[in-house]
Design a protein around this motif. Structure first.
Motif, PDB file in Angstrom:
ATOM      1  N   ARG A 154       0.841  -1.203   0.000  1.00 23.61           N
ATOM      2  CA  ARG A 154       0.000   0.000   0.000  1.00 23.61           C
ATOM      3  C   ARG A 154       0.874   1.250   0.000  1.00 23.61           C
ATOM      4  O   ARG A 154       2.009   1.231   0.458  1.00 23.61           O
ATOM      5  CB  ARG A 154      -0.897   0.030   1.243  1.00 23.61           C
ATOM      6  CG  ARG A 154      -1.906  -1.100   1.321  1.00 23.61           C
ATOM      7  CD  ARG A 154      -3.092  -0.857   0.406  1.00 23.61           C
ATOM      8  NE  ARG A 154      -4.085  -1.922   0.547  1.00 23.61           N
ATOM      9  CZ  ARG A 154      -5.086  -1.881   1.397  1.00 23.61           C
ATOM     10  NH1 ARG A 154      -5.230  -0.840   2.204  1.00 23.61           N
ATOM     11  NH2 ARG A 154      -5.958  -2.871   1.443  1.00 23.61           N
ATOM     12  N   GLY A 155       0.310   2.351  -0.493  1.00 23.22           N
ATOM     13  CA  GLY A 155       1.025   3.624  -0.491  1.00 23.22           C
ATOM     14  C   GLY A 155       1.924   3.787  -1.695  1.00 23.22           C
ATOM     15  O   GLY A 155       1.851   3.034  -2.673  1.00 23.22           O
ATOM     16  N   SER A 156       2.787   4.793  -1.640  1.00 23.31           N
ATOM     17  CA  SER A 156       3.710   5.038  -2.743  1.00 23.31           C
ATOM     18  C   SER A 156       4.720   3.900  -2.812  1.00 23.31           C
ATOM     19  O   SER A 156       4.953   3.189  -1.828  1.00 23.31           O
ATOM     20  CB  SER A 156       4.449   6.364  -2.530  1.00 23.31           C
ATOM     21  OG  SER A 156       5.381   6.242  -1.464  1.00 23.31           O
ATOM     22  N   TRP A 157       5.356   3.773  -3.961  1.00 22.99           N
ATOM     23  CA  TRP A 157       6.328   2.689  -4.092  1.00 22.99           C
ATOM     24  C   TRP A 157       7.602   2.968  -3.299  1.00 22.99           C
ATOM     25  O   TRP A 157       8.333   2.033  -2.966  1.00 22.99           O
ATOM     26  CB  TRP A 157       6.622   2.409  -5.557  1.00 22.99           C
ATOM     27  CG  TRP A 157       5.627   1.430  -6.104  1.00 22.99           C
ATOM     28  CD1 TRP A 157       4.507   1.701  -6.815  1.00 22.99           C
ATOM     29  CD2 TRP A 157       5.646   0.009  -5.908  1.00 22.99           C
ATOM     30  NE1 TRP A 157       3.814   0.540  -7.100  1.00 22.99           N
ATOM     31  CE2 TRP A 157       4.497  -0.514  -6.563  1.00 22.99           C
ATOM     32  CE3 TRP A 157       6.511  -0.871  -5.274  1.00 22.99           C
ATOM     33  CZ2 TRP A 157       4.206  -1.882  -6.585  1.00 22.99           C
ATOM     34  CZ3 TRP A 157       6.220  -2.235  -5.297  1.00 22.99           C
ATOM     35  CH2 TRP A 157       5.085  -2.725  -5.933  1.00 22.99           C
ATOM     36  N   SER A 158       7.842   4.201  -2.964  1.00 23.99           N
ATOM     37  CA  SER A 158       8.998   4.505  -2.091  1.00 23.99           C
ATOM     38  C   SER A 158       8.808   3.841  -0.736  1.00 23.99           C
ATOM     39  O   SER A 158       9.724   3.180  -0.217  1.00 23.99           O
ATOM     40  CB  SER A 158       9.147   6.021  -1.920  1.00 23.99           C
ATOM     41  OG  SER A 158       9.524   6.630  -3.130  1.00 23.99           O
TER      42      SER A 158
END
Length: 301
Positions: A154-158
């Motif tokens: 989940r979230g940004s790939w960073s």
């Protein structure tokens, strides 16, 4: 049929990729088949149209015998071509959403599998505990992996890549190499999933009746994402298979089947049962010697 003389080794898999990866590839192959069928039909229709004498301003009856599109205000050939091109973009957006979902499903399953097999990962001490022993003895686990798996998917790939690196260390490298592509795909997937391929913020503005244009996503772009992801996942899967999973899938399968087998027969007989069962999984060839060794391993835990 050739006879396998391979030995069973807990931390060495006779497979080149995990069973989880094989499922990932199966879903990808299904998408490729469906998607390529559309692309073939799309190109064929326009090639056939180019061989006719119809003009853009002609009625649809110049192309179709009984057009059913007038009620949607698609009256001319030009209107239909425009809508059909939009449909192609929509199919490409659907393919992008499917690719992203398939990747996230794979990562959640593969990371969970690695932890189940090698729970020492959670305390930075890989292979200190054999996950097979935990499931064999039905030990109660006092930790939950749900938060870990959520942070990895989940979230940004960073943030996702950082979370994966905390657990699997440099196995994340192939995914980091396509970081920008993954995040671009994530943004595209979210726009399509939440706002039909349009800018989410603009689509949610109050007081406007304008229909925003759909993102024009080309086939080449989606294919580029797909190919990069497949190549990255191959390397990632190989790394975690060699380091953390080994032959856990087969051991866990034996454990599930063992519950239904008679215990009064020799272990060699249960090995025969297992050999027949694992062959149904379409897995790598496993001979009698391997199956006997695996059976003795499980029953000796």
């Amino acid at each position: 049929m050739s006879k396998s003389e391979k030995n069973f080794e807990r931390w060495v898999s006779p497979e080149f990729y995990s069973w989880t990866y094989q499922i990932f590839k199966g879903h990808d192959s299904e998408l490729a088949k469906i998607w390529s069928s559309h692309q073939t039909a799309f190109k064929y229709v326009f090639r056939q149209l180019g061989e006719t004498s119809v003009r853009p301003e002609d009625s649809l009856t110049a192309v179709f015998d009984k057009p059913q599109l007038d009620q949607y205000r698609i009256a001319t050939v030009d209107d239909w071509v425009s809508s059909y091109n939009q449909f192609d973009y929509w199919v490409n957006l659907t393919a992008a959403l499917t690719i992203a979902s398939n990747l996230e499903t794979y990562l959640a399953s593969a990371i969970n599998l690695a932890i189940d097999s090698d729970p020492g990962l959670l305390v930075g001490d890989s292979r200190s505990i054999d996950g097979a022993k935990i499931i064999k003895r039905k030990h109660k686990i006092y930790f939950s992996t749900s938060n870990i798996l959520e942070s990895c998917t989940r979230g940004s790939w960073s943030t996702r890549l950082d979370a994966i690196e905390k657990i699997l260390h440099d196995a994340v490298t192939p995914l980091r190499s396509i970081h920008s592509d993954l995040d671009e795909l994530r943004v595209t997937r979210n726009k399509f999933g939440h706002a039909f391929g349009r800018d989410i913020k603009q689509a949610r503005k109050i007081g406007t009746l304008d229909i925003l244009p759909m993102q024009k996503l080309k086939t080449k772009k989606v294919n580029n994402w797909r190919n990069k992801i497949i190549n990255a996942v191959k390397v990632f899967d190989r790394k975690i298979l060699e380091r953390h999973i080994g032959d856990f899938d087969a051991v866990a399968l034996y454990g599930r089947l063992y519950r239904n087998w008679p215990t009064h027969v020799p272990v060699e007989q249960r090995a025969i049962y297992f050999k027949a069962a694992i062959a149904q999984h379409g897995a790598a060839l496993r001979g009698k010697k391997y199956c006997k060794q695996l059976a003795r391993y499980w029953e000796g835990l």
